[in-house]
Write an enzyme that holds these catalytic residues in place. Structure first.
Site, PDB file in Angstrom:
ATOM      1  N   GLY A 157       6.182   0.766   6.640  1.00 22.30           N
ATOM      2  CA  GLY A 157       6.401  -1.361   5.330  1.00 22.30           C
ATOM      3  C   GLY A 157       6.406  -0.575   4.627  1.00 22.30           C
ATOM      4  O   GLY A 157       5.602   0.857   3.920  1.00 22.30           O
ATOM      5  N   SER A 158       6.062  -1.382   3.765  1.00 22.83           N
ATOM      6  CA  SER A 158       5.557  -1.412   2.497  1.00 22.83           C
ATOM      7  C   SER A 158       4.936  -2.845   1.843  1.00 22.83           C
ATOM      8  O   SER A 158       5.645  -3.698   2.715  1.00 22.83           O
ATOM      9  CB  SER A 158       6.947  -1.061   1.294  1.00 22.83           C
ATOM     10  OG  SER A 158       7.871  -1.558   0.888  1.00 22.83           O
ATOM     11  N   GLY A 159       4.520  -2.509   0.290  1.00 22.70           N
ATOM     12  CA  GLY A 159       4.419  -3.731  -0.025  1.00 22.70           C
ATOM     13  C   GLY A 159       3.442  -5.093   0.655  1.00 22.70           C
ATOM     14  O   GLY A 159       3.243  -6.107   0.716  1.00 22.70           O
ATOM     15  N   SER A 160       2.319  -4.249   1.323  1.00 20.19           N
ATOM     16  CA  SER A 160       1.461  -5.011   1.988  1.00 20.19           C
ATOM     17  C   SER A 160       2.083  -5.439   3.213  1.00 20.19           C
ATOM     18  O   SER A 160       0.918  -6.320   3.552  1.00 20.19           O
ATOM     19  CB  SER A 160       0.087  -5.217   1.054  1.00 20.19           C
ATOM     20  OG  SER A 160      -0.277  -4.726  -0.264  1.00 20.19           O
ATOM     21  N   GLY A 162       1.909  -6.815   6.417  1.00 19.90           N
ATOM     22  CA  GLY A 162       0.933  -6.909   8.173  1.00 19.90           C
ATOM     23  C   GLY A 162      -0.428  -6.186   7.539  1.00 19.90           C
ATOM     24  O   GLY A 162      -0.698  -6.308   8.750  1.00 19.90           O
ATOM     25  N   ARG A 282       8.816   7.710  -4.553  1.00 18.00           N
ATOM     26  CA  ARG A 282       9.113   7.212  -4.715  1.00 18.00           C
ATOM     27  C   ARG A 282       8.355   6.648  -6.666  1.00 18.00           C
ATOM     28  O   ARG A 282       7.086   6.503  -6.299  1.00 18.00           O
ATOM     29  CB  ARG A 282       9.269   6.129  -4.016  1.00 18.00           C
ATOM     30  CG  ARG A 282       8.797   4.957  -3.528  1.00 18.00           C
ATOM     31  CD  ARG A 282       8.995   3.819  -2.718  1.00 18.00           C
ATOM     32  NE  ARG A 282       8.200   3.006  -2.597  1.00 18.00           N
ATOM     33  CZ  ARG A 282       7.247   2.478  -2.688  1.00 18.00           C
ATOM     34  NH1 ARG A 282       6.834   2.661  -3.781  1.00 18.00           N
ATOM     35  NH2 ARG A 282       6.705   1.598  -1.889  1.00 18.00           N
TER      36      ARG A 282
END
Length: 428
Positions: A157-160, A162, A282
């Site tokens: 996942g990404s973007g914090s 969870g 990325r």
């Protein structure tokens, strides 16, 4: 001759338009392939060609084959959104069509945070203590081994999304329940990373190939969650500290096999020195590409596209300024009622941009991750002190109001939030 096309897999609400504009400046025709193109408002606003397609490899491959009958496809790249594994698909498409791109195996090992930790640790790169857990019992035992507090996060996942700091047994149990009882949107079987809470200032490093382009500092809002509040380039570091971070970043690239294209390395400077939190294969998101360009004169989006189409990059800095962003983060749910002072803030000398991502009368439902950010202000100048002063002056002018909802769903009295807060030099 057919038009030279750059395919962009999915979009991005802050950097997607920048990629489109950079591609057009390079004489390319950008085409976005997305599961739902309507999620990216700039596509319709700028009349950008977009195709609705499932973003699995086979579906994308067939669309690419069809497009090759009309266009000369010279490059493929894209945006992961909340699914880092999409970069693996992009890498596989590049390899399938014999286009410049990263090694899919390297991208795949980065997209799994546990596998990434293993490769980094085996190469001697300092990382927080960590364990992998699949159920509540394993989470509890892992936290006991590491010692509280711990960070609990999905292994993918990404973007914090969870991600939560758990400071005691109750918080650990509550977040474990959230992750495992059907509330968190897993794409596969749940894999939870339990890791040591590394304390210290947060830094991020932007690289392309084997070159360190920029080192910035950032700060976060609303612990125990991690929502970005501020970012600054370059980070306030001594020459020795900068060199240690740059060397460590290059060690990360070597350990993970990331010798091609952009990467974003996140770390904290702890009592034992710099410790790597995460490596993303990325470019960094949010305002970072813009801040890097303002601070160093290097347009990393433009140079990434040049690399993607097989052209030579120019990664040399042309100047040395300080740029900084402060982000608008609501402190409550409700309805965005109004935004005040944005035009006045934008007119402050040295302010580069003031942007809100949503309009008044839009519902605000916090997710406790980077989706909570509703806008930003960017400032830049030749000096750090001047940039901080400009950003503070602009922040003092900006307010917004949110109408909270009562438990019954009815609107309550409007509450106003102003953006005044410490600047990024105090990141920690």
């Amino acid at each position: 001759m057919p038009r030279r096309a750059l395919l962009l897999i999915e979009g991005h609400r802050t950097n997607g338009l920048l990629y489109v504009q950079a591609a057009q400046r390079l004489g390319l025709h950008p085409i976005t392939l997305a599961a739902d193109p309507t999620l990216y408002g700039y596509l319709a606003a700028e009349s950008i060609e977009a195709i609705r397609v499932d973003t699995d490899f086979d579906a994308l491959m067939h669309v690419c084959i069809r497009l090759r009958s009309t266009y000369d496809i010279v490059g493929i790249t894209g945006f992961a959104g909340r699914d880092e594994s999409l970069y693996v698909t992009v890498a596989k498409l590049c390899r399938h069509f014999d286009l410049p791109g990263p090694n899919p195996a390297s991208i795949e090992r980065c997209s799994d945070k546990f596998t990434q930790r293993q490769f980094l640790a085996q190469a001697g790169v300092p990382v927080p203590a960590y364990r992998l857990a699949a159920n509540a019992m394993e989470v509890e035992s892992s936290a006991a081994e590491i010692g509280m507090p711990v960070i609990l996060k999905p292994a993918e996942g990404s973007g914090s999304s969870g991600v939560r700091l758990c400071r005691n047994a109750d918080e650990l149990a509550k977040h474990t329940t959230y992750l495992l009882d059907g509330k968190y949107p897993w794409r596969s079987s749940p894999k939870i990373l339990v890791e040591e809470f590394a304390r210290g200032p947060f830094y991020e490093v932007a690289t392309i190939g084997n070159a360190v382009i920029a080192v910035g500092a950032a700060d976060f809002d609303r612990l125990p969650h991690f929502v970005v509040r501020e970012s600054m380039f370059p980070a306030p570091l001594s020459d020795e500290e900068h060199e240690r971070i740059a060397d460590l970043s290059l060690n990360c690239l070597g350990a993970l096999g990331l010798g091609w294209g952009p990467a974003n390395i996140e770390l904290r400077w702890t009592k034992r020195g710099p410790v790597v939190m995460e490596v993303n294969a990325r470019l960094p998101g949010w305002t970072t590409p813009r801040l890097v360009q303002l601070a160093y004169g290097v347009d990393i989006i433009n140079e990434h596209i040049k690399l993607t189409i097989g052209d030579e990059c120019d990664l040399r800095a042309s100047h040395s300024h300080t740029s900084a962003a402060r982000f608008f983060v609501p402190d409550r749910d409700g309805i965005l009622d109004r935004i005040e002072g944005a035009r006045r803030a934008a007119s402050v000398p040295g302010v580069v941009e003031v942007s809100f991502y949503i309009e008044p009368e839009t519902p605000v439902v916090r997710k406790d991750d980077d989706r909570d950010v509703i806008g930003h202000v960017i400032a830049a100048s030749p000096s750090r002190a001047r940039t901080e002063a400009i950003l503070q002056r602009a922040a003092d002018l900006i307010c917004w109001s949110i109408i909270p909802l009562s438990p019954s769903g009815e609107q309550e009295q409007t509450e106003t939030t102003c953006l005044a807060a410490p600047t990024a030099s105090g990141a920690g």
